[in-house]
Design a protein around this motif. Structure first.
Motif, short mmCIF file in Angstrom:
data_model
loop_
_atom_site.label_atom_id
_atom_site.label_comp_id
_atom_site.label_asym_id
_atom_site.label_seq_id
_atom_site.Cartn_x
_atom_site.Cartn_y
_atom_site.Cartn_z
N ILE A 128 32.84 -63.66 -20.97
CA ILE A 128 32.74 -62.20 -20.83
C ILE A 128 31.89 -61.89 -19.60
O ILE A 128 30.79 -62.42 -19.45
CB ILE A 128 32.12 -61.57 -22.09
CG1 ILE A 128 33.03 -61.77 -23.28
CG2 ILE A 128 31.80 -60.10 -21.88
CD1 ILE A 128 34.44 -61.23 -23.10
N ASP A 129 32.42 -61.06 -18.73
CA ASP A 129 31.68 -60.68 -17.53
C ASP A 129 30.83 -59.44 -17.75
O ASP A 129 29.69 -59.38 -17.30
CB ASP A 129 32.64 -60.44 -16.37
CG ASP A 129 33.36 -61.72 -15.97
OD1 ASP A 129 32.68 -62.74 -15.76
OD2 ASP A 129 34.60 -61.70 -15.87
N LEU A 130 31.40 -58.44 -18.44
CA LEU A 130 30.70 -57.17 -18.62
C LEU A 130 30.91 -56.64 -20.03
O LEU A 130 31.97 -56.83 -20.62
CB LEU A 130 31.23 -56.13 -17.64
CG LEU A 130 31.17 -56.46 -16.15
CD1 LEU A 130 31.93 -55.42 -15.34
CD2 LEU A 130 29.73 -56.56 -15.67
N THR A 131 29.90 -55.95 -20.54
CA THR A 131 30.03 -55.19 -21.78
C THR A 131 29.89 -53.73 -21.39
O THR A 131 28.91 -53.35 -20.74
CB THR A 131 28.95 -55.58 -22.80
OG1 THR A 131 29.08 -56.97 -23.10
CG2 THR A 131 29.10 -54.78 -24.09
N LEU A 132 30.88 -52.93 -21.75
CA LEU A 132 30.88 -51.51 -21.44
C LEU A 132 30.62 -50.74 -22.73
O LEU A 132 31.22 -51.06 -23.77
CB LEU A 132 32.22 -51.08 -20.85
CG LEU A 132 32.75 -51.91 -19.67
CD1 LEU A 132 34.09 -51.37 -19.20
CD2 LEU A 132 31.74 -51.96 -18.54
N PHE A 155 28.67 -40.46 -29.73
CA PHE A 155 29.95 -40.49 -30.44
C PHE A 155 31.10 -40.29 -29.45
O PHE A 155 31.04 -39.41 -28.59
CB PHE A 155 30.02 -39.39 -31.51
CG PHE A 155 29.20 -39.71 -32.72
CD1 PHE A 155 29.76 -40.40 -33.79
CD2 PHE A 155 27.86 -39.33 -32.80
CE1 PHE A 155 29.00 -40.70 -34.92
CE2 PHE A 155 27.11 -39.63 -33.92
CZ PHE A 155 27.67 -40.32 -34.97
N LEU A 156 32.12 -41.10 -29.61
CA LEU A 156 33.32 -40.99 -28.78
C LEU A 156 34.51 -41.27 -29.67
O LEU A 156 34.61 -42.36 -30.24
CB LEU A 156 33.28 -41.97 -27.60
CG LEU A 156 34.46 -41.92 -26.62
CD1 LEU A 156 34.52 -40.57 -25.90
CD2 LEU A 156 34.35 -43.05 -25.62
N GLY A 157 35.37 -40.27 -29.82
CA GLY A 157 36.56 -40.46 -30.65
C GLY A 157 36.24 -40.81 -32.09
O GLY A 157 36.99 -41.55 -32.73
N GLY A 158 35.13 -40.33 -32.61
CA GLY A 158 34.75 -40.61 -33.99
C GLY A 158 33.98 -41.92 -34.17
O GLY A 158 33.55 -42.25 -35.26
N TRP A 159 33.81 -42.68 -33.08
CA TRP A 159 33.07 -43.94 -33.14
C TRP A 159 31.66 -43.72 -32.61
O TRP A 159 31.44 -43.01 -31.64
CB TRP A 159 33.76 -45.01 -32.28
CG TRP A 159 35.12 -45.37 -32.77
CD1 TRP A 159 36.30 -44.77 -32.43
CD2 TRP A 159 35.45 -46.39 -33.69
NE1 TRP A 159 37.34 -45.37 -33.08
CE2 TRP A 159 36.85 -46.37 -33.87
CE3 TRP A 159 34.70 -47.35 -34.39
CZ2 TRP A 159 37.51 -47.25 -34.70
CZ3 TRP A 159 35.36 -48.22 -35.22
CH2 TRP A 159 36.75 -48.17 -35.37
N PRO A 218 39.85 -41.97 -17.85
CA PRO A 218 40.39 -41.70 -19.18
C PRO A 218 40.82 -42.98 -19.91
O PRO A 218 40.65 -43.10 -21.13
CB PRO A 218 41.60 -40.79 -18.92
CG PRO A 218 41.34 -40.18 -17.59
CD PRO A 218 40.58 -41.21 -16.81
N ALA A 219 41.36 -43.96 -19.18
CA ALA A 219 41.78 -45.21 -19.82
C ALA A 219 40.58 -45.95 -20.40
O ALA A 219 40.65 -46.48 -21.52
CB ALA A 219 42.52 -46.10 -18.82
N LEU A 220 39.48 -45.98 -19.68
CA LEU A 220 38.27 -46.64 -20.20
C LEU A 220 37.78 -45.96 -21.47
O LEU A 220 37.43 -46.62 -22.44
CB LEU A 220 37.16 -46.62 -19.14
CG LEU A 220 37.22 -47.73 -18.11
CD1 LEU A 220 36.24 -47.46 -16.98
CD2 LEU A 220 36.94 -49.07 -18.75
N ALA A 243 37.34 -45.92 -27.57
CA ALA A 243 37.50 -45.15 -28.80
C ALA A 243 38.97 -44.90 -29.08
O ALA A 243 39.44 -43.77 -29.04
CB ALA A 243 36.74 -43.83 -28.70
N PRO A 244 39.73 -45.96 -29.37
CA PRO A 244 41.16 -45.77 -29.62
C PRO A 244 41.40 -45.02 -30.92
O PRO A 244 40.63 -45.15 -31.87
CB PRO A 244 41.69 -47.19 -29.71
CG PRO A 244 40.52 -47.99 -30.16
CD PRO A 244 39.31 -47.34 -29.55
N SER A 245 42.45 -44.21 -30.92
CA SER A 245 42.81 -43.51 -32.15
C SER A 245 43.51 -44.45 -33.13
O SER A 245 43.57 -44.19 -34.31
CB SER A 245 43.70 -42.29 -31.84
OG SER A 245 44.83 -42.72 -31.12
N GLU A 246 44.04 -45.54 -32.61
CA GLU A 246 44.63 -46.57 -33.43
C GLU A 246 44.32 -47.91 -32.80
O GLU A 246 43.90 -47.97 -31.64
CB GLU A 246 46.14 -46.37 -33.57
CG GLU A 246 46.87 -46.30 -32.25
CD GLU A 246 48.32 -45.90 -32.45
OE1 GLU A 246 49.19 -46.73 -32.10
OE2 GLU A 246 48.58 -44.80 -32.94
#
Length: 172
Positions: A38-42, A47-51, A156-158, A163-166
């Motif tokens: 692992i190179d980076l942890t983002l 709270f983002l998307g309920g997470w 937006p992709a990051l 916080a994916p919805s699924e």
């Protein structure tokens, strides 16, 4: 002694991802020793998307533009089996992604500053190997990975990756 070509290219790739993460309002952590592939942890503060405080781990690979090939909507990237195995499968606590940064052939073209803006070249793409199975490195030295061209790494992709919805699934 300066950086080797591959060290310079790799450092630029990681910095490219860090710039996008900063633009997305994310924290970026780099492990002091790369022992887990692992190179980076983002991460996101709050709270983002309920997470709550979501994070992802990324392995950053770079590919020189003139060598980079894509067909049928996929970058056709070959990676070391050991590195592939650090991303493949479902038994990770935190989501992991391969981020492929396509870089210019010559390092002076990595960044072009002007009075109005600085242009970074070229672009980054992501893929999840969640649905892939690790390979036996004794049998296979490299693994072909299809990275979807449509998976352009953007702000937006990051945020969606954090916080994916699924559940995130690999693109087929």
């Amino acid at each position: 002694m300066g950086l080797s070509k591959s060290e310079h290219q790799g450092a630029f790739g990681e910095s490219f991802v860090q710039v996008l993460a900063s633009a997305a309002g994310l924290t970026v952590a780099k492990e002091n020793i790369d022992t887990r592939g692992i190179d980076l942890t983002l991460g996101y503060k709050g709270f983002l998307g309920g997470w709550r405080h979501p994070s992802i781990e990324v392995q950053v690979k770079t590919w020189i533009r003139h060598r980079a090939t894509h067909r049928n909507g996929f970058w056709k990237y070959r990676m070391n089996a050991k590195h592939f195995n650090e991303l493949a499968g479902q038994n990770f606590r935190m989501p992991r992604f391969l981020v492929l940064v396509i870089v210019p052939d010559d390092w002076p073209e990595y960044a072009t500053p002007t009075q109005e803006h600085t242009e970074l070249r070229h672009a980054a793409y992501w893929v999840s190997l969640l649905d892939q199975h690790p390979v036996d490195p004794e049998q296979v030295s490299t693994v072909a990975v299809d990275v979807p061209v449509r998976n352009l790494l953007t702000v937006p992709a990051l945020q969606q990756l954090l916080a994916p919805s699924e559940p995130i699934r690999a693109e087929a």
